[in-house]
Design a protein around this motif. Structure first.
Motif: not given
Length: 254
Positions: A182-186
């Motif tokens: 999720a952090i990577k996507l953001i």
């Protein structure tokens, strides 16, 4: 006798809070109808902040709850805020910490279904109008697309994004595993600084009717971090989690 007085006082205050929430819902709806969305967004932000102050005040006088917030440093904007997730109080603490900022949350869609058709009065309609991202955790593909659109829209407006990387609240002393995907996507959608926030003792406030006495809610901004390569973020995520765990452990032994 003391406990009876406490129950009576708590019941009265809870009734006042409920009335204020339903009143706020009506005011938001009327403002949206009469003055449009932009004016309504300012009103909602003010309501969320004032309810957060009311939350802290009510818990102090009825349950002896202290709220200790370390003043955040000067922060860049927009930025990604990562918080551990202990309880329902985390939402209010976030607004008390970043009261001068324009926060937008990534949250689970169940928040919209607390009361059939209405959700959480004032809050459901307010979060919708502010453009919060509500994800269905059982459908990852649709959630990913929703997050991408959300990030692009709000970072373009210089809004700060708040994410609970554990995915759900819990009562454990240390954090649960962070969802690095999720952090990577953001950060792939928008490269921005990461602000870490440690929240303590939120699990002691389970609901409006189930709370511990004389507890202390803690919140501290641990600093601003810059991720160099969002494609290889696992090491950074482990460091983020370790930093929050270290602060939680420090509070636990004070």
């Amino acid at each position: 006798m003391k406990e009876l007085r406490q129950v009576i006082l708590s019941s009265i205050i809870n009734a006042v809070i409920a009335l204020s929430i339903f009143s706020a819902h009506a005011v938001i709806a009327c403002t949206l109808l009469c003055f449009g969305r932009r004016c309504c967004e300012k009103l909602i932000s003010m309501i969320f902040l004032q309810h957060s102050k009311l939350f802290a005040f009510v818990h102090r006088i009825t349950y002896g709850t202290k709220v200790i917030i370390d003043t955040p440093p000067s922060l860049p904007s927009p930025h990604l805020i990562l918080c551990n997730h202990k309880g329902t109080s985390d939402f209010f603490l976030a607004h008390l910490i970043f009261r001068e900022r324009k926060l937008r949350f990534i949250a689970k869609q169940e928040l919209l279904k607390a009361i059939p058709l209405m959700g959480i009065p004032a809050y459901s309609i307010g979060m919708r109008l502010l453009g919060y991202c509500f994800i269905d955790r059982s459908h990852s593909l649709s959630s990913l697309k929703a997050v991408q659109k959300f990030i692009q829209r709000h970072t373009a407006q210089n809004h700060d994004i708040l994410l609970y990387p554990e995915g759900t609240r819990h009562k454990a002393a240390q954090t649960k595993e962070f969802f690095s995907s999720a952090i990577k996507l953001i950060l792939r959608a928008q490269h921005m600084p990461v602000v870490l926030v440690a929240l303590g003792n939120g699990h002691t406030i389970v609901s409006f009717l189930r709370r511990k006495y004389a507890t202390t809610l803690r919140a501290k901004v641990l600093g601003v971090f810059h991720v160099q390569d969002s494609r290889d973020i696992e090491n950074d995520v482990r460091k983020f989690r370790s930093a929050i765990d270290a602060q939680l452990d420090k509070w636990e032994h004070e």
